[in-house]
Design an enzyme around this catalytic site. Structure first.
Site, PDB file in Angstrom:
ATOM      1  N   ASP A  97       0.786  -1.120   0.040  1.00 56.80           N
ATOM      2  CA  ASP A  97      -0.137  -0.072  -0.061  1.00 56.80           C
ATOM      3  C   ASP A  97       1.040   1.277   0.062  1.00 56.80           C
ATOM      4  O   ASP A  97       2.170   1.259   0.431  1.00 56.80           O
ATOM      5  CB  ASP A  97      -0.912  -0.076   1.207  1.00 56.80           C
ATOM      6  CG  ASP A  97      -0.029   0.025   2.645  1.00 56.80           C
ATOM      7  OD1 ASP A  97       0.848  -0.769   2.561  1.00 56.80           O
ATOM      8  OD2 ASP A  97      -0.443   0.762   3.659  1.00 56.80           O
ATOM      9  N   GLU A  98       0.321   2.308  -0.643  1.00 53.39           N
ATOM     10  CA  GLU A  98       0.786   3.635  -0.347  1.00 53.39           C
ATOM     11  C   GLU A  98       2.280   3.898  -0.667  1.00 53.39           C
ATOM     12  O   GLU A  98       3.044   4.738   0.080  1.00 53.39           O
ATOM     13  CB  GLU A  98       0.794   4.170   1.000  1.00 53.39           C
ATOM     14  CG  GLU A  98      -0.667   4.276   1.210  1.00 53.39           C
ATOM     15  CD  GLU A  98      -1.294   4.713   2.800  1.00 53.39           C
ATOM     16  OE1 GLU A  98      -2.233   5.504   2.900  1.00 53.39           O
ATOM     17  OE2 GLU A  98      -0.693   4.248   3.838  1.00 53.39           O
TER      18      GLU A  98
END
Ligand code: NGO
Length: 528
Positions: free
Chosen positions: A331-332
């Site tokens: 993620d991210e």
């Protein structure tokens, strides 16, 4: 009849009426079991657990024995009885609880059948997990004094009838972020007990992030020595040695919960980058980080040592993991260009697969190729989940605006964030995994998970405030078919759990939307 005969008759009548006590009338349909059982029929009477109750196992099998002991421990501490288990094929006429592992074809995986009569209780299941869930149902059917450790007065009554029950989804989970704040093994075990009570079967542990690396990796010792030495706010952090971690895994496994370990890569890696200079593109170790920003760190995706690193980490982690999945985060990764991110995730999946495990990753990983068994965990973008499905992946449902346990209840409640939503108890409950986004259908979904991120919580008491009372709702969404899920019905059952939560010492949020209700005590009806 002479006077003597009359006396004898009177005495025998007295003895008879004292020993054959009529069963107390009780209505099983008034139960407040969470998750709501699939089908239930009340018979109007009750079974009483007494000091003479026998716990019978139908097979000589060590896990069945463990379950028998779990049940006797549950009963013995608050009742003061000394019930024991016994393995036998000839069942006594009355006064027993029978745990039966059965090959009967009308039983399904993790499901169970309960037959409660005034004479006995028969709990039948195809697998050990099913028996464990049947025991959790019995626990919730008993007066909440069953949660206490000191001896209570009783009586210990269970309403009679039959229950047939089985789960909708195979993956029923929660996640704990032990990276932003470290949680002691005892705290994790407590969470495992809470999940078990509501028939959940996965605990995803977020073991690494910018602020801390929490699992000992013997081939890269500075990850924990240095990278585990702090946490959000600058506290001392901490980490699990492989031995302690293995104990957590075992404790969970005994309660039919599989630990899903996550090492978040290539972003959310500052703790690793601070521990080993060579993992950075510029060969300089970063500073440890104790803030709460996201998206600023990345492993150096074009250095070979990075792949040696993740290969070592996933090899050691796979050896500690009896479950089928390892979570790679993903993620991210805002500072990893997409053209580097995609080949990195492709290679990371192959590394995990080479160690005999399947991959789960946050929904961004759907930008990469998907190995046949990869699971995309939808938290932010349904579009990514659909992208994964098109590439053959399955989906784990955790939309932040509905399923994040770290979202505040409303703008006034303590702890938590609100970037995705405020999630009051009703909002967390009223949704369905199959209709919440178009293009994600029942067949695509392996289950649901409620993640608890720990930027704002430092220990299990604080965590409990966010977990309760929302967790039972997520458990019900994962277990109970949608046609039986209805807020008005659920909120009443939840409200009736209040006394139990209090006796368990749970620090729950007393939402005004829940009709909290002290438990009715059967014993007052009994005394005459
Ligand atoms: C996001 C982010 C986490 C945060 C969390 C806070 C995911 C998958 N990445 O969820 O790093 O801690 O929100 O709610």
């Amino acid at each position: 009849m002479n006077f003597k005969a009359l006396i004898i008759l009177a005495i025998s009548f007295l003895v008879f009426s004292c020993t054959t006590k009529e069963p107390v009338p009780m209505d099983l349909s008034e139960n407040h079991v969470i998750p709501r059982p699939v089908s239930l029929e009340a018979a109007g009477s009750s079974f009483e657990i007494t000091a003479k109750t026998k716990i019978i196992l139908n097979k000589n099998d060590s896990t069945l024995q463990w379950l028998g002991n779990y049940l006797t421990d549950m009963i013995n501490s608050p009742t003061g009885y000394k019930l024991k288990t016994m393995v036998t094929e000839d069942t006594p006429k009355k006064g027993y609880i029978h745990l039966v592992l059965s090959e009967s074809t009308d039983l399904v995986a993790e499901g169970y059948q309960l037959d409660i009569t005034p004479e006995s209780i028969t709990l039948k299941a195809k697998d050990h997990a099913g028996l464990f869930y049947g025991i959790q149902t019995l626990r919730q059917l008993l007066n909440s004094d069953i949660e206490l450790n000191e001896q209570q007065a009783g009586p210990w009554l269970i309403a009679s009838g039959t229950i047939e029950d089985y789960p909708e989804y195979g993956y029923r989970g929660a996640m704990l972020d032990v990276a932003r704040h470290f949680f002691e093994p005892e705290e994790v075990k407590l969470l495992i007990d809470y999940l078990a009570m509501f028939k959940m079967n996965r605990l995803h542990l977020h073991l690494s992030d910018d602020q801390g690396w929490r699992i000992e990796i013997k081939s890269w010792p500075r990850l924990t020595e240095h990278g585990g030495s702090t946490e959000v706010g600058g506290g001392p952090g901490g980490f699990y040695t492989q031995e302690t971690y293995a104990e957590i895994v075992k404790y969970a496994e005994e309660r039919f919960i599989t630990i899903v370990p996550e090492i978040d890569i290539p972003g959310h890696t500052n703790a690793a980058l601070a521990s080993y200079a060579e993992l950075n593109c510029n060969n300089k170790a970063t500073e440890l980080y104790t803030g709460t920003d996201v998206g600023f760190s990345t492993l150096c995706t074009d250095k070979e040592v990075t792949y040696k690193f993740i290969d070592d980490v996933f090899r050691e982690l796979a050896a500690l993991t009896p479950g089928e999945y390892i979570h790679i985060g993903g993620d991210e990764s805002h500072v990893t260009p997409l053209e580097d991110y995609i080949p990195f995730i492709n290679r990371a999946q192959k590394i995990v697969e080479s160690h005999g495990k399947k991959v789960i990753g946050w929904d961004e990983i759907a930008h990469a190729d998907m190995l046949p068994n990869t699971v995309v965990q939808w938290w932010a973008k349904a579009e990514n989940a659909r992208r994964g499905i098109e590439k053959g992946a399955k989906v784990l449902i955790s939309p932040a605006h509905k399923a994040y346990l770290d979202m505040q209840y409303d703008s006034t409640t303590q702890f938590g964030l609100h970037w995705a939503a405020y999630i009051e108890v009703d909002s967390g409950y009223i949704w369905d995994p199959t209709t919440i986004a178009s293009g994600i259908d029942r067949d695509d979904i392996i289950g649901i998970e409620a993640p608890l991120w720990s930027e704002t919580i430092a220990d299990i008491d604080e965590a409990e405030y966010l977990i309760f009372p929302r967790l039972p709702g997520y458990a019900e969404i994962a277990w109970t078919p949608s046609e039986l899920r209805e807020w008005d019905n659920y909120k009443n059952r939840l409200g009736k759990q209040q006394t139990r939560f209090n006796k368990m010492g749970i620090n729950y949020y007393e939402s005004e939307l829940v009709p909290w209700q002290p438990e009715k005590v059967e014993s007052t009806e009994l005394k005459n």
